[in-house]
Design a protein around this motif. Sequence first.
Motif, PDB file in Angstrom:
ATOM      1  N   ALA A   1       3.768  10.556 -10.143  1.00  0.00           N
ATOM      2  CA  ALA A   1       4.840  11.062  -9.286  1.00  0.00           C
ATOM      3  C   ALA A   1       6.131  10.364  -9.685  1.00  0.00           C
ATOM      4  O   ALA A   1       6.211   9.140  -9.621  1.00  0.00           O
ATOM      5  CB  ALA A   1       4.517  10.793  -7.816  1.00  0.00           C
ATOM      6  N   ASN A   2       7.103  11.128 -10.111  1.00  0.00           N
ATOM      7  CA  ASN A   2       8.391  10.582 -10.557  1.00  0.00           C
ATOM      8  C   ASN A   2       8.208   9.523 -11.642  1.00  0.00           C
ATOM      9  O   ASN A   2       8.864   8.487 -11.626  1.00  0.00           O
ATOM     10  CB  ASN A   2       9.186  10.015  -9.386  1.00  0.00           C
ATOM     11  N   GLY A   3       7.272   9.763 -12.548  1.00  0.00           N
ATOM     12  CA  GLY A   3       7.054   8.856 -13.660  1.00  0.00           C
ATOM     13  C   GLY A   3       6.227   7.624 -13.342  1.00  0.00           C
ATOM     14  O   GLY A   3       6.024   6.777 -14.191  1.00  0.00           O
ATOM     15  N   GLU A   4       5.744   7.494 -12.108  1.00  0.00           N
ATOM     16  CA  GLU A   4       4.945   6.332 -11.702  1.00  0.00           C
ATOM     17  C   GLU A   4       3.571   6.798 -11.240  1.00  0.00           C
ATOM     18  O   GLU A   4       3.436   7.844 -10.619  1.00  0.00           O
ATOM     19  CB  GLU A   4       5.621   5.587 -10.554  1.00  0.00           C
ATOM     20  N   TRP A   5       2.545   5.987 -11.518  1.00  0.00           N
ATOM     21  CA  TRP A   5       1.210   6.267 -11.030  1.00  0.00           C
ATOM     22  C   TRP A   5       1.111   5.869  -9.569  1.00  0.00           C
ATOM     23  O   TRP A   5       1.554   4.794  -9.180  1.00  0.00           O
ATOM     24  CB  TRP A   5       0.161   5.517 -11.837  1.00  0.00           C
ATOM     25  N   LYS A   6       0.557   6.763  -8.742  1.00  0.00           N
ATOM     26  CA  LYS A   6       0.365   6.514  -7.310  1.00  0.00           C
ATOM     27  C   LYS A   6      -1.058   6.899  -6.938  1.00  0.00           C
ATOM     28  O   LYS A   6      -1.562   7.947  -7.349  1.00  0.00           O
ATOM     29  CB  LYS A   6       1.330   7.360  -6.463  1.00  0.00           C
ATOM     30  N   ALA A   7      -1.706   6.048  -6.163  1.00  0.00           N
ATOM     31  CA  ALA A   7      -3.045   6.369  -5.666  1.00  0.00           C
ATOM     32  C   ALA A   7      -2.918   7.443  -4.598  1.00  0.00           C
ATOM     33  O   ALA A   7      -1.973   7.442  -3.811  1.00  0.00           O
ATOM     34  CB  ALA A   7      -3.711   5.126  -5.103  1.00  0.00           C
ATOM     35  N   THR A   8      -3.858   8.343  -4.586  1.00  0.00           N
ATOM     36  CA  THR A   8      -3.834   9.425  -3.607  1.00  0.00           C
ATOM     37  C   THR A   8      -5.233   9.644  -3.059  1.00  0.00           C
ATOM     38  O   THR A   8      -6.208   9.088  -3.566  1.00  0.00           O
ATOM     39  CB  THR A   8      -3.265  10.724  -4.224  1.00  0.00           C
ATOM     40  N   ALA A   9      -5.318  10.443  -2.030  1.00  0.00           N
ATOM     41  CA  ALA A   9      -6.608  10.730  -1.400  1.00  0.00           C
ATOM     42  C   ALA A   9      -7.370  11.760  -2.233  1.00  0.00           C
ATOM     43  O   ALA A   9      -6.784  12.675  -2.794  1.00  0.00           O
ATOM     44  CB  ALA A   9      -6.387  11.248   0.015  1.00  0.00           C
ATOM     45  N   ARG A  10      -8.688  11.567  -2.302  1.00  0.00           N
ATOM     46  CA  ARG A  10      -9.566  12.542  -2.950  1.00  0.00           C
ATOM     47  C   ARG A  10     -10.099  13.497  -1.913  1.00  0.00           C
ATOM     48  O   ARG A  10     -10.359  13.114  -0.782  1.00  0.00           O
ATOM     49  CB  ARG A  10     -10.751  11.857  -3.612  1.00  0.00           C
ATOM     50  N   LYS A  11     -10.309  14.725  -2.332  1.00  0.00           N
ATOM     51  CA  LYS A  11     -10.973  15.690  -1.459  1.00  0.00           C
ATOM     52  C   LYS A  11     -12.459  15.380  -1.486  1.00  0.00           C
ATOM     53  O   LYS A  11     -12.992  14.970  -2.522  1.00  0.00           O
ATOM     54  CB  LYS A  11     -10.702  17.104  -1.947  1.00  0.00           C
TER      55      LYS A  11
ATOM     56  N   THR B   1      -4.255   8.347   4.585  1.00  0.00           N
ATOM     57  CA  THR B   1      -5.706   8.222   4.482  1.00  0.00           C
ATOM     58  C   THR B   1      -6.128   6.758   4.409  1.00  0.00           C
ATOM     59  O   THR B   1      -7.017   6.316   5.141  1.00  0.00           O
ATOM     60  CB  THR B   1      -6.225   8.981   3.245  1.00  0.00           C
ATOM     61  N   PHE B   2      -5.492   5.988   3.513  1.00  0.00           N
ATOM     62  CA  PHE B   2      -5.856   4.579   3.354  1.00  0.00           C
ATOM     63  C   PHE B   2      -5.534   3.773   4.609  1.00  0.00           C
ATOM     64  O   PHE B   2      -6.285   2.882   4.985  1.00  0.00           O
ATOM     65  CB  PHE B   2      -5.167   3.970   2.132  1.00  0.00           C
TER      66      PHE B   2
ATOM     67  N   LEU C   1       0.838  -1.198   0.000  1.00  0.00           N
ATOM     68  CA  LEU C   1       0.000   0.000   0.000  1.00  0.00           C
ATOM     69  C   LEU C   1       0.875   1.251   0.000  1.00  0.00           C
ATOM     70  O   LEU C   1       0.645   2.177  -0.765  1.00  0.00           O
ATOM     71  CB  LEU C   1      -0.925  -0.015   1.221  1.00  0.00           C
ATOM     72  N   LYS C   2       1.894   1.259   0.826  1.00  0.00           N
ATOM     73  CA  LYS C   2       2.790   2.417   0.921  1.00  0.00           C
ATOM     74  C   LYS C   2       3.555   2.633  -0.380  1.00  0.00           C
ATOM     75  O   LYS C   2       3.745   3.768  -0.815  1.00  0.00           O
ATOM     76  CB  LYS C   2       3.764   2.231   2.076  1.00  0.00           C
TER      77      LYS C   2
ATOM     78  N   THR D   1       0.668   7.863  -2.643  1.00  0.00           N
ATOM     79  CA  THR D   1       1.391   9.062  -2.233  1.00  0.00           C
ATOM     80  C   THR D   1       1.435   9.060  -0.700  1.00  0.00           C
ATOM     81  O   THR D   1       0.647   8.347  -0.055  1.00  0.00           O
ATOM     82  CB  THR D   1       0.672  10.332  -2.716  1.00  0.00           C
ATOM     83  N   PRO D   2       2.326   9.847  -0.093  1.00  0.00           N
ATOM     84  CA  PRO D   2       2.338   9.898   1.381  1.00  0.00           C
ATOM     85  C   PRO D   2       0.976  10.278   1.970  1.00  0.00           C
ATOM     86  O   PRO D   2       0.518   9.682   2.940  1.00  0.00           O
ATOM     87  CB  PRO D   2       3.402  10.959   1.689  1.00  0.00           C
TER      88      PRO D   2
END
Length: 121
Positions: free
Chosen positions: A104-114, A54-55, A43-44, A48-49
């Motif tokens: 991010a840095n050329g890689e897809w990362k899951a992030t939190a939605r507002k 959030t997750f 997961l990490k 994204t941080p």
Amino acid sequence: MKKITLFTIAILFIACAETQDASPAAIAKIVAESFYQGDEASLKKHTTPEGFVTFSNLQKMFAKPKNSESNFKVIDERIEGEIAWVKYSTSYDKTPGIFKLVKANGEWKATARKPSEKVPF
């Protein structure tokens, strides 16, 4: 000459073996499965941080599913520049989920939605 050829072939096999699908849909599947199965390291790695925090907090509220097969299915996917949206379903949840991914840095990362953020579907 034979050594160079064998060495080159060996490197090609190693490079091909390490290649994996890094599309937003593939990352969404990894994140969904690691979220529900409690795999914090994975997961990490794929969030994204901000997304990881959030997750992780949400993960503590869910019991681990008895069924280890996720049956992950992409319902819809939209890529808008550096942002991707993946709507998906799993056997872990009755309602479809939506992941927001950023590059991010050329890689897809899951992030939190507002909470008020509009999704494209």
